[in-house]
Design a protein around this motif. Structure first.
Motif, PDB file in Angstrom:
ATOM      1  N   GLU A 126      -5.989   7.784  12.281  1.00 33.15           N
ATOM      2  CA  GLU A 126      -4.707   7.767  12.990  1.00 33.15           C
ATOM      3  C   GLU A 126      -3.573   7.348  12.062  1.00 33.15           C
ATOM      4  OE1 GLU A 126      -5.319   5.150  16.257  1.00 33.15           O
ATOM      5  OE2 GLU A 126      -6.714   6.486  17.265  1.00 33.15           O
ATOM      6  N   LEU A 127      -3.840   6.375  11.179  1.00 33.67           N
ATOM      7  CA  LEU A 127      -2.822   5.938  10.229  1.00 33.67           C
ATOM      8  C   LEU A 127      -2.475   7.061   9.266  1.00 33.67           C
ATOM      9  CD1 LEU A 127      -4.109   2.339   9.461  1.00 33.67           C
ATOM     10  CD2 LEU A 127      -2.120   2.974  10.829  1.00 33.67           C
ATOM     11  N   LEU A 169       1.218   8.986   8.792  1.00 32.23           N
ATOM     12  CA  LEU A 169       1.919   9.193   7.528  1.00 32.23           C
ATOM     13  C   LEU A 169       2.204  10.685   7.302  1.00 32.23           C
ATOM     14  CD1 LEU A 169       3.113   8.122   4.923  1.00 32.23           C
ATOM     15  CD2 LEU A 169       0.825   8.244   3.905  1.00 32.23           C
ATOM     16  N   ARG A 170       1.210  11.530   7.552  1.00 34.24           N
ATOM     17  CA  ARG A 170       1.417  12.973   7.392  1.00 34.24           C
ATOM     18  C   ARG A 170       2.529  13.479   8.309  1.00 34.24           C
ATOM     19  NH1 ARG A 170      -3.974  12.735   6.969  1.00 34.24           N
ATOM     20  NH2 ARG A 170      -4.331  13.287   9.133  1.00 34.24           N
ATOM     21  N   HIS A 217       5.034  11.790   9.501  1.00 30.59           N
ATOM     22  CA  HIS A 217       6.308  11.293   8.981  1.00 30.59           C
ATOM     23  C   HIS A 217       6.785  12.157   7.813  1.00 30.59           C
ATOM     24  CE1 HIS A 217       9.296   8.062   8.556  1.00 30.59           C
ATOM     25  NE2 HIS A 217       9.274   8.410   7.282  1.00 30.59           N
ATOM     26  N   LEU A 218       5.877  12.467   6.902  1.00 33.96           N
ATOM     27  CA  LEU A 218       6.241  13.271   5.740  1.00 33.96           C
ATOM     28  C   LEU A 218       6.589  14.707   6.125  1.00 33.96           C
ATOM     29  CD1 LEU A 218       3.589  11.951   3.205  1.00 33.96           C
ATOM     30  CD2 LEU A 218       6.032  11.385   3.289  1.00 33.96           C
ATOM     31  N   GLU A 219       5.843  15.267   7.061  1.00 32.69           N
ATOM     32  CA  GLU A 219       6.110  16.639   7.500  1.00 32.69           C
ATOM     33  C   GLU A 219       7.446  16.749   8.224  1.00 32.69           C
ATOM     34  OE1 GLU A 219       2.635  17.801   9.683  1.00 32.69           O
ATOM     35  OE2 GLU A 219       1.445  18.009   7.853  1.00 32.69           O
ATOM     36  N   ALA A 220       7.878  15.660   8.858  1.00 33.33           N
ATOM     37  CA  ALA A 220       9.181  15.651   9.533  1.00 33.33           C
ATOM     38  C   ALA A 220      10.318  15.551   8.513  1.00 33.33           C
ATOM     39  CB  ALA A 220       9.256  14.494  10.518  1.00 33.33           C
ATOM     40  N   ARG A 221       9.954  15.332   7.243  1.00 33.16           N
ATOM     41  CA  ARG A 221      10.910  15.260   6.133  1.00 33.16           C
ATOM     42  C   ARG A 221      11.949  14.168   6.347  1.00 33.16           C
ATOM     43  NH1 ARG A 221      10.182  19.171   2.500  1.00 33.16           N
ATOM     44  NH2 ARG A 221      12.297  19.082   1.723  1.00 33.16           N
ATOM     45  N   ARG A 222      11.497  13.049   6.922  1.00 34.09           N
ATOM     46  CA  ARG A 222      12.363  11.881   7.072  1.00 34.09           C
ATOM     47  C   ARG A 222      12.235  11.039   5.816  1.00 34.09           C
ATOM     48  NH1 ARG A 222       9.551  11.474  12.333  1.00 34.09           N
ATOM     49  NH2 ARG A 222       8.444   9.741  11.386  1.00 34.09           N
ATOM     50  N   GLU A 223      13.292  10.293   5.529  1.00 29.87           N
ATOM     51  CA  GLU A 223      13.246   9.401   4.366  1.00 29.87           C
ATOM     52  C   GLU A 223      12.165   8.339   4.580  1.00 29.87           C
ATOM     53  OE1 GLU A 223      15.300   7.184   7.396  1.00 29.87           O
ATOM     54  OE2 GLU A 223      15.631   9.226   6.749  1.00 29.87           O
ATOM     55  N   LEU A 224      11.621   7.849   3.475  1.00 29.47           N
ATOM     56  CA  LEU A 224      10.574   6.834   3.554  1.00 29.47           C
ATOM     57  C   LEU A 224      10.656   5.950   2.310  1.00 29.47           C
ATOM     58  CD1 LEU A 224       8.107   5.812   5.150  1.00 29.47           C
ATOM     59  CD2 LEU A 224       6.710   7.373   3.796  1.00 29.47           C
ATOM     60  N   LEU A 225      11.114   4.733   2.494  1.00 32.16           N
ATOM     61  CA  LEU A 225      11.174   3.767   1.413  1.00 32.16           C
ATOM     62  C   LEU A 225       9.827   3.059   1.358  1.00 32.16           C
ATOM     63  CD1 LEU A 225      12.826   2.323  -0.745  1.00 32.16           C
ATOM     64  CD2 LEU A 225      13.603   0.739   1.027  1.00 32.16           C
ATOM     65  N   VAL A 226       9.150   3.142   0.212  1.00 27.40           N
ATOM     66  CA  VAL A 226       7.794   2.614   0.080  1.00 27.40           C
ATOM     67  C   VAL A 226       7.759   1.558  -1.025  1.00 27.40           C
ATOM     68  CG1 VAL A 226       5.365   3.200  -0.272  1.00 27.40           C
ATOM     69  CG2 VAL A 226       6.895   4.852   0.809  1.00 27.40           C
ATOM     70  N   PRO A 227       7.823   0.265  -0.658  1.00 25.62           N
ATOM     71  CA  PRO A 227       7.756  -0.791  -1.670  1.00 25.62           C
ATOM     72  C   PRO A 227       6.332  -0.972  -2.196  1.00 25.62           C
ATOM     73  CG  PRO A 227       8.020  -1.745   0.511  1.00 25.62           C
ATOM     74  CD  PRO A 227       8.050  -0.246   0.674  1.00 25.62           C
ATOM     75  N   GLY A 228       6.238  -1.478  -3.411  1.00 26.91           N
ATOM     76  CA  GLY A 228       4.936  -1.694  -4.032  1.00 26.91           C
ATOM     77  C   GLY A 228       4.410  -3.096  -3.804  1.00 26.91           C
ATOM     78  N   ILE A 232      -3.593  -4.862   6.499  1.00 24.18           N
ATOM     79  CA  ILE A 232      -2.384  -4.340   7.144  1.00 24.18           C
ATOM     80  C   ILE A 232      -2.709  -3.150   8.026  1.00 24.18           C
ATOM     81  CG2 ILE A 232      -0.823  -5.158   5.340  1.00 24.18           C
ATOM     82  CD1 ILE A 232      -0.813  -2.321   4.176  1.00 24.18           C
ATOM     83  N   GLU A 233      -1.732  -2.755   8.842  1.00 23.87           N
ATOM     84  CA  GLU A 233      -1.891  -1.575   9.708  1.00 23.87           C
ATOM     85  C   GLU A 233      -0.843  -0.534   9.362  1.00 23.87           C
ATOM     86  OE1 GLU A 233      -2.322  -2.307  13.852  1.00 23.87           O
ATOM     87  OE2 GLU A 233      -3.439  -4.143  13.506  1.00 23.87           O
ATOM     88  N   LEU A 234      -0.581  -0.348   8.105  1.00 26.38           N
ATOM     89  CA  LEU A 234       0.364   0.668   7.665  1.00 26.38           C
ATOM     90  C   LEU A 234      -0.435   1.868   7.170  1.00 26.38           C
ATOM     91  CD1 LEU A 234       2.951  -1.453   5.676  1.00 26.38           C
ATOM     92  CD2 LEU A 234       3.179  -0.515   7.959  1.00 26.38           C
ATOM     93  N   PRO A 235       0.120   3.039   7.161  1.00 29.42           N
ATOM     94  CA  PRO A 235       1.509   3.372   7.417  1.00 29.42           C
ATOM     95  C   PRO A 235       1.831   3.500   8.891  1.00 29.42           C
ATOM     96  CG  PRO A 235       0.335   5.329   6.771  1.00 29.42           C
ATOM     97  CD  PRO A 235      -0.637   4.180   6.711  1.00 29.42           C
ATOM     98  N   ASP A 236       3.070   3.208   9.211  1.00 23.20           N
ATOM     99  CA  ASP A 236       3.725   3.546  10.480  1.00 23.20           C
ATOM    100  C   ASP A 236       2.899   3.224  11.721  1.00 23.20           C
ATOM    101  OD1 ASP A 236       5.306   6.535  11.744  1.00 23.20           O
ATOM    102  OD2 ASP A 236       5.971   4.480  11.755  1.00 23.20           O
ATOM    103  N   ARG A 237       2.887   1.978  12.100  1.00 23.45           N
ATOM    104  CA  ARG A 237       2.129   1.548  13.277  1.00 23.45           C
ATOM    105  C   ARG A 237       2.335   2.404  14.473  1.00 23.45           C
ATOM    106  NH1 ARG A 237       1.875  -4.886  13.903  1.00 23.45           N
ATOM    107  NH2 ARG A 237       2.606  -5.345  11.883  1.00 23.45           N
TER     108      ARG A 237
END
Length: 83
Positions: A5-6, A10-11, A13-24, A78-83
């Protein structure tokens, strides 16, 4: 949330072509802090792991077992990406 599901979140979110800031993150604690700050995903790289766990520059000393072990620790904390 299940890992499948996680991954789908993520897929989507990426397919919607929305911005995504991903810190390390260099470890599971840093990933939890990133999650608590409301980010939708976290990045884990070899340089961060090497710097954090060995205290040396990323010059090829980390091996696949170390990367897999630390990645699993982060994933389980953690429960990322995008709970």
């Amino acid at each position: 949330m299940a890992q499948a599901e996680l991954g789908k979140a993520l897929r989507d979110h990426l397919e919607a072509r929305r911005e995504l800031l991903v810190p390390g993150a260099g470890n599971a604690l840093a990933a939890r802090v990133i999650e608590s700050m409301g980010f939708k995903a976290v990045y884990l790289g070899g340089a961060g792991l090497t710097n954090n766990f060995y205290g040396i520059p990323a010059v090829g000393f980390i091996n696949l077992n170390d990367i897999a072990s630390h990645t699993a620790a982060v994933r389980d904390s953690i429960e990322l990406p995008d709970r």
